[in-house]
Design an enzyme around this catalytic site. Structure first.
Site, PDB file in Angstrom:
ATOM      1  N   THR A 123       0.819  -1.215   0.000  1.00 19.55           N
ATOM      2  CA  THR A 123       0.000   0.000   0.000  1.00 19.55           C
ATOM      3  C   THR A 123       0.853   1.264   0.000  1.00 19.55           C
ATOM      4  OG1 THR A 123      -1.528   1.258   1.408  1.00 19.55           O
ATOM      5  CG2 THR A 123      -0.111  -0.282   2.536  1.00 19.55           C
ATOM      6  N   ASP A 124       0.252   2.355  -0.445  1.00 18.54           N
ATOM      7  CA  ASP A 124       0.955   3.654  -0.398  1.00 18.54           C
ATOM      8  C   ASP A 124       1.089   4.168   1.042  1.00 18.54           C
ATOM      9  OD1 ASP A 124      -1.736   4.281   0.066  1.00 18.54           O
ATOM     10  OD2 ASP A 124      -1.898   5.743  -1.576  1.00 18.54           O
ATOM     11  N   GLU A 125       0.305   3.576   1.975  1.00 22.12           N
ATOM     12  CA  GLU A 125       0.310   4.095   3.352  1.00 22.12           C
ATOM     13  C   GLU A 125       1.646   3.893   4.056  1.00 22.12           C
ATOM     14  OE1 GLU A 125      -3.115   3.339   5.747  1.00 22.12           O
ATOM     15  OE2 GLU A 125      -4.446   3.336   4.021  1.00 22.12           O
ATOM     16  N   TYR A 149      -1.612  -0.412  11.156  1.00 25.89           N
ATOM     17  CA  TYR A 149      -1.790  -1.109   9.867  1.00 25.89           C
ATOM     18  C   TYR A 149      -0.618  -0.828   8.935  1.00 25.89           C
ATOM     19  CZ  TYR A 149      -3.179  -1.630   4.981  1.00 25.89           C
ATOM     20  OH  TYR A 149      -3.181  -1.942   3.638  1.00 25.89           O
ATOM     21  N   LYS A 153       2.375  -3.288   7.375  1.00 23.69           N
ATOM     22  CA  LYS A 153       2.612  -3.462   5.933  1.00 23.69           C
ATOM     23  C   LYS A 153       4.043  -3.051   5.590  1.00 23.69           C
ATOM     24  CE  LYS A 153       0.125  -4.585   3.088  1.00 23.69           C
ATOM     25  NZ  LYS A 153      -0.255  -5.932   2.553  1.00 23.69           N
TER      26      LYS A 153
HETATM   27  P1  NAD Z   1      -9.537  -7.450   2.593  1.00 24.48           P
HETATM   28  O1  NAD Z   1      -9.505  -7.154   4.043  1.00 24.48           O
HETATM   29  O2  NAD Z   1     -10.787  -7.228   1.814  1.00 24.48           O
HETATM   30  O3  NAD Z   1      -9.117  -8.984   2.353  1.00 24.48           O
HETATM   31  C1  NAD Z   1      -8.085  -9.612   3.063  1.00 24.48           C
HETATM   32  C2  NAD Z   1      -8.238 -11.124   2.885  1.00 24.48           C
HETATM   33  O4  NAD Z   1      -7.155 -11.758   3.579  1.00 24.48           O
HETATM   34  C3  NAD Z   1      -9.532 -11.689   3.479  1.00 24.48           C
HETATM   35  O5  NAD Z   1     -10.154 -12.565   2.570  1.00 24.48           O
HETATM   36  C4  NAD Z   1      -9.079 -12.434   4.734  1.00 24.48           C
HETATM   37  O6  NAD Z   1      -9.901 -13.540   5.055  1.00 24.48           O
HETATM   38  C5  NAD Z   1      -7.677 -12.869   4.311  1.00 24.48           C
HETATM   39  N1  NAD Z   1      -6.796 -13.135   5.454  1.00 24.48           N
HETATM   40  C6  NAD Z   1      -6.600 -12.342   6.561  1.00 24.48           C
HETATM   41  N2  NAD Z   1      -5.741 -12.930   7.410  1.00 24.48           N
HETATM   42  C7  NAD Z   1      -5.360 -14.097   6.833  1.00 24.48           C
HETATM   43  C8  NAD Z   1      -4.474 -15.146   7.219  1.00 24.48           C
HETATM   44  N3  NAD Z   1      -3.797 -15.109   8.374  1.00 24.48           N
HETATM   45  N4  NAD Z   1      -4.313 -16.192   6.374  1.00 24.48           N
HETATM   46  C9  NAD Z   1      -5.001 -16.260   5.195  1.00 24.48           C
HETATM   47  N5  NAD Z   1      -5.855 -15.305   4.797  1.00 24.48           N
HETATM   48  C10 NAD Z   1      -6.035 -14.237   5.591  1.00 24.48           C
HETATM   49  O7  NAD Z   1      -8.332  -6.630   1.973  1.00 24.48           O
HETATM   50  P2  NAD Z   1      -8.177  -5.925   0.542  1.00 24.48           P
HETATM   51  O8  NAD Z   1      -8.708  -4.557   0.613  1.00 24.48           O
HETATM   52  O9  NAD Z   1      -8.656  -6.865  -0.505  1.00 24.48           O
HETATM   53  O10 NAD Z   1      -6.589  -5.812   0.467  1.00 24.48           O
HETATM   54  C11 NAD Z   1      -5.805  -6.874  -0.069  1.00 24.48           C
HETATM   55  C12 NAD Z   1      -4.335  -6.494   0.003  1.00 24.48           C
HETATM   56  O11 NAD Z   1      -4.120  -5.289  -0.727  1.00 24.48           O
HETATM   57  C13 NAD Z   1      -3.842  -6.222   1.421  1.00 24.48           C
HETATM   58  O12 NAD Z   1      -2.534  -6.736   1.543  1.00 24.48           O
HETATM   59  C14 NAD Z   1      -3.823  -4.695   1.526  1.00 24.48           C
HETATM   60  O13 NAD Z   1      -2.841  -4.261   2.418  1.00 24.48           O
HETATM   61  C15 NAD Z   1      -3.476  -4.321   0.103  1.00 24.48           C
HETATM   62  N6  NAD Z   1      -3.967  -2.990  -0.348  1.00 24.48           N
HETATM   63  C16 NAD Z   1      -5.278  -2.645  -0.184  1.00 24.48           C
HETATM   64  C17 NAD Z   1      -5.728  -1.412  -0.666  1.00 24.48           C
HETATM   65  C18 NAD Z   1      -7.175  -1.001  -0.534  1.00 24.48           C
HETATM   66  O14 NAD Z   1      -7.506   0.138  -0.874  1.00 24.48           O
HETATM   67  N7  NAD Z   1      -8.071  -1.850  -0.087  1.00 24.48           N
HETATM   68  C19 NAD Z   1      -4.833  -0.540  -1.290  1.00 24.48           C
HETATM   69  C20 NAD Z   1      -3.495  -0.930  -1.436  1.00 24.48           C
HETATM   70  C21 NAD Z   1      -3.073  -2.170  -0.966  1.00 24.48           C
HETATM   71  O1  TDX Z   2     -16.508   6.124   7.986  1.00 24.82           O
HETATM   72  C1  TDX Z   2     -15.491   6.634   7.481  1.00 24.82           C
HETATM   73  N1  TDX Z   2     -15.389   7.995   7.386  1.00 24.82           N
HETATM   74  C2  TDX Z   2     -14.306   8.619   6.861  1.00 24.82           C
HETATM   75  O2  TDX Z   2     -14.255   9.846   6.791  1.00 24.82           O
HETATM   76  C3  TDX Z   2     -14.392   5.831   7.005  1.00 24.82           C
HETATM   77  C4  TDX Z   2     -14.450   4.330   7.081  1.00 24.82           C
HETATM   78  C5  TDX Z   2     -13.300   6.479   6.467  1.00 24.82           C
HETATM   79  N2  TDX Z   2     -13.237   7.830   6.421  1.00 24.82           N
HETATM   80  C6  TDX Z   2     -12.036   8.478   5.854  1.00 24.82           C
HETATM   81  C7  TDX Z   2     -10.713   7.999   6.403  1.00 24.82           C
HETATM   82  C8  TDX Z   2      -9.793   8.112   5.200  1.00 24.82           C
HETATM   83  O3  TDX Z   2      -9.275   9.430   5.104  1.00 24.82           O
HETATM   84  O4  TDX Z   2     -12.020   8.121   4.460  1.00 24.82           O
HETATM   85  C9  TDX Z   2     -10.698   7.848   4.005  1.00 24.82           C
HETATM   86  C10 TDX Z   2     -10.637   6.430   3.495  1.00 24.82           C
HETATM   87  O5  TDX Z   2     -10.760   5.572   4.609  1.00 24.82           O
HETATM   88  P1  TDX Z   2     -10.692   3.974   4.482  1.00 24.82           P
HETATM   89  O6  TDX Z   2     -11.695   3.524   3.471  1.00 24.82           O
HETATM   90  O7  TDX Z   2     -10.725   3.401   5.850  1.00 24.82           O
HETATM   91  O8  TDX Z   2      -9.255   3.792   3.783  1.00 24.82           O
HETATM   92  P2  TDX Z   2      -7.793   4.235   4.203  1.00 24.82           P
HETATM   93  O9  TDX Z   2      -7.660   4.421   5.668  1.00 24.82           O
HETATM   94  O10 TDX Z   2      -7.389   5.385   3.320  1.00 24.82           O
HETATM   95  O11 TDX Z   2      -6.974   2.905   3.784  1.00 24.82           O
HETATM   96  C11 TDX Z   2      -7.317   2.221   2.550  1.00 24.82           C
HETATM   97  O12 TDX Z   2      -6.410   2.505   1.532  1.00 24.82           O
HETATM   98  C12 TDX Z   2      -5.130   1.954   1.598  1.00 24.82           C
HETATM   99  C13 TDX Z   2      -7.407   0.709   2.782  1.00 24.82           C
HETATM  100  O13 TDX Z   2      -8.292   0.431   3.831  1.00 24.82           O
HETATM  101  C14 TDX Z   2      -6.056   0.116   3.030  1.00 24.82           C
HETATM  102  O14 TDX Z   2      -6.149  -1.301   3.129  1.00 24.82           O
HETATM  103  C15 TDX Z   2      -5.145   0.477   1.892  1.00 24.82           C
HETATM  104  O15 TDX Z   2      -3.847   0.022   2.163  1.00 24.82           O
END
Ligand code: NAD
Ligand code: TDX
Length: 333
Positions: A123-125, A149, A153
């Protein structure tokens, strides 16, 4: 090719498996997922009966299981993680376990099994936060994670990179910005706001809603991951972003406008502790070296995503009620 996809029952992983099987129909895909609260096999109901797809319920921290599964696998794509910042603030335990120790177990198994490619999805975080006028993050940005988190990562990225330098493991890493699209768990901003409005609830905006995120459609992200797996250079990191920077308030207003609600539905609530101000990705390396760039226009992607939640109430209503976990409990325990 035989792929092991971890976390394939989550949001991005399930969309990745669908994408990969569509683009590479002869490949075999194993999905290893623990089915935590975020894992949902209904995300993959359209591929579950394919002969070249196998689901295994299991933990990436389970050394014996992971070593067994890795035998004969060519590529590992590691999506498995605890992914929600707010949950990591409440307790970081599972984040350290899965994101750090789980990645370590996968790396050791990959090393033993002579995996051809280990792609780690990050992630970019990990780079911390940007000020409003700072240049965007790129592959040379220093790591400065600010939530449990992102710290977990960051630790996993460092471990993956260390296996390249120490053991010459064939790794690649991608750091992507905020994803949106179908099958995203309704705890994240966009699906939470859309489903709240569909349920007649307000949308909770943290603080004043001035934090900025760079939104990318999940299909653009997964196309980038595929390009990296196929053409990315071993040992390299690639930053993937959507080129769509908006404040959370702007995103909330776009959703309200599309769904024909007024701004009265916004509820400003207490801010997230340590709330990162801004993320933004400079994806010029991926563009130049992999000919990758996001293709899905945010306005179009957002409206299609809203329509997806609108036409799939069964999917998200089961999640919000907790009923979705019964789907697999009988089958997998
Ligand atoms: P998500 O939370 O929707 O899915 C995570 C999955 O991992 C789930 O299916 C969960 O059951 C599984 N999991 C958790 N712990 C586990 C374990 N110990 N063993 C096996 N499986 C396990 O997450 P997502 O949003 O799909 O993100 C997927 C990946 O992409 C993550 O690594 C996250 O850091 C990265 N990522 C997410 C975003 C975003 O915006 N959502 C952005 C950049 C990177
Ligand atoms: O109820 C809300 N109200 C609100 O203002 C929630 C859930 C979020 N927010 C804000 C917080 C953040 O500034 O919105 C923005 C986005 O929040 P999230 O959806 O929780 O995402 P963020 O914290 O930016 O992280 C996401 O992007 C990077 C993913 O959850 C991560 O897994 C990924 O790595």
């Amino acid at each position: 090719m035989k792929l092991l996809v971890t976390g394939g029952a989550g949001f991005i992983g399930s969309n990745f498996i669908r994408h990969w099987l569509r683009e590479n129909p002869k490949d075999n895909v194993i999905n290893l997922d623990l089915l935590t609260y975020a894992g949902n096999l209904e995300n993959l109901s359209d591929v579950e009966n394919r002969k070249n797809y196998l689901f295994i319920k299991g933990d990436i921290c389970d050394t014996n299981l992971v070593h067994q599964i890795c035998k004969g696998v060519d590529i590992i794509v590691n999506f498995a993680a605890e992914s929600h910042v707010d949950r990591s603030i409440r307790s970081s335990e599972d984040f350290i376990r899965t994101n750090v120790e789980g990645t370590r177990v996968l790396l050791d198994a990959a090393r033993k099994c002579n995996i051809k490619r280990f792609h780690h999805v990050s992630t970019d975080e990990v780079f911390g936060e940007l000020g409003s006028k700072d240049p965007k993050f790129n592959e040379t940005s220093p790591y400065y994670p600010r939530s449990p988190y992102s710290a977990s990562k960051a630790a996993s990225d460092h471990l993956v990179r260390s296996y390249f330098y120490t053991y010459k493991m064939p790794i690649t890493i991608s750091n992507c910005s905020n994803n949106y699209g179908p099958y995203q768990f309704p705890e994240k901003l966009i699906p939470l706001f859309v489903t709240n409005l569909l349920e007649g609830k307000k949308v909770p905006v943290y603080g004043k809603g001035q934090n900025i995120r760079d939104w990318i459609h999940v299909d653009d992200h997964n196309r980038g991951v595929e390009k990296i797996i196929k053409n990315g250079l071993i040992g390299e990191t690639y930053c993937l972003g959507g080129g769509n920077e908006f404040t959370n308030l702007e995103v909330a207003k776009k959703i309200l406008e599309y769904m024909t609600f007024t701004e009265d539905e916004i509820e400003f609530i207490k801010d997230r502790p340590g709330h990162d101000h801004r993320y933004a990705i400079d994806y010029s390396k991926a563009k130049k070296t992999l000919d990758w760039g996001p293709k899905i226009d945010f306005k179009k992607g957002l409206s299609e995503t809203i329509e997806w939640y609108n036409t799939n109430p069964k999917w998200w209503k089961k999640i919000k009620s907790g009923e979705y976990q019964n789907y697999y409990k009988e089958q997998y325990g």
